[in-house]
Design a protein around this motif. Structure first.
Motif, PDB file in Angstrom:
ATOM      1  N   PHE A 276       0.780  -1.268   0.171  1.00  0.00           N
ATOM      2  CA  PHE A 276       0.124   0.048   0.056  1.00  0.00           C
ATOM      3  C   PHE A 276       0.846   0.992  -0.080  1.00  0.00           C
ATOM      4  O   PHE A 276       1.836   1.338   0.684  1.00  0.00           O
TER       5      PHE A 276
ATOM      6  N   GLY B 165      -1.839   3.111   5.616  1.00  0.00           N
ATOM      7  CA  GLY B 165      -1.253   1.857   5.652  1.00  0.00           C
ATOM      8  C   GLY B 165      -0.313   1.333   6.480  1.00  0.00           C
ATOM      9  O   GLY B 165       0.385   0.424   6.320  1.00  0.00           O
TER      10      GLY B 165
ATOM     11  N   ILE C  52      -5.617  -3.132   4.503  1.00  0.00           N
ATOM     12  CA  ILE C  52      -4.175  -3.639   4.303  1.00  0.00           C
ATOM     13  C   ILE C  52      -4.025  -4.693   5.262  1.00  0.00           C
ATOM     14  O   ILE C  52      -4.092  -4.617   6.599  1.00  0.00           O
TER      15      ILE C  52
END
Length: 183
Positions: free
Chosen positions: A16, A32, A136
């Motif tokens: 990410f 992220g 994520i």
């Protein structure tokens, strides 16, 4: 001729992109990077204070925050709104997760989001991102991506909790989906 939105598409399984925005309450928020001892992060991009559907979704997200935390998921929300508008909306939604603001057009493009212009100055005073949700995983890879070009289409949070629970159960060995490549 209208200018094309030159956003890139994020690929499932990619790392990410690290995007840093100011955080309500002070400091910065790096999207992220899971916080608070969590191993994963869910990022919810919302349109802004002008969107009552966003306020309702942010409130519903807050209601499932304990379930997400039990799964080891850090939750953050972010919009292009300035701090004043973001603070007002989050107060109305009664949200208890980290919130970023001032998401730039370049950052929206990096995330592959649809970007809209306001319909009028009464709606808002700047271009804004349409809804997006990114999950994520613990390897900091994009496991789930959901983007929309309209405020009416967003993941159902009850279904999302169920799916994330399944993904995060080690014995299920659930892979990142959507990674097919013909090369």
């Amino acid at each position: 001729m209208k200018e094309k939105n030159m956003a890139c598409k994020l690929n499932a399984g990619d790392l990410f992109p690290k995007i840093t925005v100011p955080k309500l309450g002070g400091g910065n928020l790096t999207l992220g990077i899971p916080q608070n001892g969590h191993s994963c992060q869910m990022i919810v991009v919302y349109r802004g204070k002008h969107c009552p559907i966003c306020t309702r979704y942010l409130s519903e997200l807050n209601d499932i925050l304990p379930d997400l935390s039990k799964l080891g998921i850090d939750v953050v929300a972010v919009s292009a709104d300035p701090s004043t508008k973001a603070r007002e909306q989050i107060s109305e939604a009664q949200s208890n997760y980290n919130v970023g603001y001032d998401l730039s057009i370049e950052q929206m493009k990096t995330l592959g989001l649809y970007i809209s212009n306001p319909r009028s100055p009464e709606e808002t005073d700047r271009p804004f991102a349409e809804p997006g949700l990114f999950f994520i995983n613990s390897d900091l890879k994009l496991q789930i991506v959901d983007i929309s070009n309209a405020p009416f289409v967003r993941p159902n949070l009850a279904s999302l909790i169920m799916g994330l629970g399944y993904i995060l159960t080690p014995e299920n060995k659930y892979p990142i989906r959507g990674t097919y490549s013909s090369s």
